[in-house]
Design an enzyme around this catalytic site. Structure first.
Site, PDB file in Angstrom:
ATOM      1  N   TYR A  22     -16.180   9.038   2.947  1.00 13.28           N
ATOM      2  CA  TYR A  22     -16.691   7.812   2.320  1.00 13.28           C
ATOM      3  C   TYR A  22     -17.845   8.030   1.342  1.00 13.28           C
ATOM      4  CZ  TYR A  22     -13.793   5.763   5.962  1.00 13.28           C
ATOM      5  OH  TYR A  22     -12.726   5.441   6.761  1.00 13.28           O
ATOM      6  N   GLU A  97      -7.871  -6.486  -2.455  1.00 16.52           N
ATOM      7  CA  GLU A  97      -8.186  -5.562  -1.361  1.00 16.52           C
ATOM      8  C   GLU A  97      -8.796  -4.273  -1.923  1.00 16.52           C
ATOM      9  OE1 GLU A  97      -4.549  -4.058   0.301  1.00 16.52           O
ATOM     10  OE2 GLU A  97      -5.490  -3.433   2.178  1.00 16.52           O
ATOM     11  N   HIS A  99     -10.283  -0.320  -0.714  1.00 23.91           N
ATOM     12  CA  HIS A  99     -10.593   0.743   0.255  1.00 23.91           C
ATOM     13  C   HIS A  99     -11.306   1.861  -0.474  1.00 23.91           C
ATOM     14  CE1 HIS A  99      -8.337  -1.246   3.314  1.00 23.91           C
ATOM     15  NE2 HIS A  99      -7.361  -1.415   2.438  1.00 23.91           N
TER      16      HIS A  99
HETATM   17  C1  DQA Z   1     -11.463   1.878   4.781  1.00 30.43           C
HETATM   18  C2  DQA Z   1     -10.214   2.599   5.299  1.00 30.43           C
HETATM   19  C3  DQA Z   1      -9.884   2.162   6.706  1.00 30.43           C
HETATM   20  O1  DQA Z   1      -8.712   2.820   7.165  1.00 30.43           O
HETATM   21  C4  DQA Z   1     -11.026   2.510   7.644  1.00 30.43           C
HETATM   22  O2  DQA Z   1     -10.749   2.041   8.943  1.00 30.43           O
HETATM   23  C5  DQA Z   1     -12.334   2.005   7.153  1.00 30.43           C
HETATM   24  C6  DQA Z   1     -12.642   2.067   5.724  1.00 30.43           C
HETATM   25  C7  DQA Z   1     -11.903   2.388   3.389  1.00 30.43           C
HETATM   26  O3  DQA Z   1     -12.694   1.699   2.766  1.00 30.43           O
HETATM   27  O4  DQA Z   1     -11.482   3.460   2.968  1.00 30.43           O
HETATM   28  O5  DQA Z   1     -13.197   1.642   7.934  1.00 30.43           O
HETATM   29  O6  DQA Z   1     -11.168   0.502   4.649  1.00 30.43           O
END
Ligand code: DQA
Length: 144
Positions: A22, A97, A99
Site C-alpha cells: 500500500y 470504486e 483500490h
Molecule cells: C484494498 C484492497 C482490498 O483487497 C484490501 O482488503 C484492502 C485495501 C486496496 O485499496 O487495495 O483493505 O481495497
C-alpha cells in the site's frame, strides 16, 4: 458539486500497514490529496473512514439527496459486503470504486467485488493517484 469519499477498514492504517503493498504514505497524506484534488476542481467533499460495515451503509444512506457522487474504497468489505452493494444501489448516486493495490493480481478471495457491481468505474493498482483519477472521472461524468 458535492462528493462523499468513503474509505473502509484498515485504510486508516496506511503507512504502517503492509507498505510493500500500500506504499509508505500515511492516511493523512491520502486525505490531503483528496481534499486538494476536490478544492482544485471546485468540488465540496466529505471524507469518511470506518472500520465498520454498518457505519458505511449508514453513511451511504445519509448521502441520499445530498451527495452528487461517491468515491469508495470499501477495502476488505469489497469482497464480502452485499449490504454495501445494496446501499449503493438504493441511493443510486453515481459511484466510482478505488483500490490502492492491484487487486486483480492478488489472492483469489479478492477477485470478487460486490460494491464494484454498483459502480460506474473502477481504478486499481494506481496507489493514491487512483482517488485523484476517480474524482476527475466522476466530475467529468456528472458534467455531461
Ligand atoms: C484494498 C484492497 C482490498 O483487497 C484490501 O482488503 C484492502 C485495501 C486496496 O485499496 O487495495 O483493505 O481495497
Amino acid at each position: 458539486m458535492t462528493f462523499l469519499i468513503i474509505n473502509g477498514p484498515n485504510i486508516n492504517m496506511l503507512g504502517i500497514r503492509e507498505p510493500s503493498v500500500y506504499g509508505a504514505q500515511n492516511f493523512d497524506a491520502l486525505q490531503q490529496l483528496i481534499r486538494d484534488t476536490c478544492a482544485e476542481n471546485g468540488i465540496d467533499c466529505e471524507l469518511f473512514q470506518s472500520n465498520h460495515e454498518g457505519a458505511i451503509v449508514d453513511k451511504i444512506q445519509e448521502a441520499y439527496g445530498k451527495a452528487d457522487g461517491i468515491v469508495i474504497n470499501p477495502a476488505a468489505y469489497t469482497h464480502t459486503s452485499i449490504a454495501i452493494l445494496d446501499a449503493l444501489k438504493a441511493v443510486s448516486i453515481p459511484a466510482v470504486e478505488v483500490h490502492i493495490s492491484d487487486v486483480k493480481n492478488r489472492e483469489d478471495f479478492r477477485q470478487i467485488s460486490y460494491a464494484g457491481m454498483a459502480c460506474i468505474k473502477t481504478y486499481m493498482g494506481l496507489g493514491f493517484d487512483g482517488y485523484r483519477q476517480a474524482i476527475l472521472y466522476l466530475k467529468d461524468y456528472l458534467s455531461k
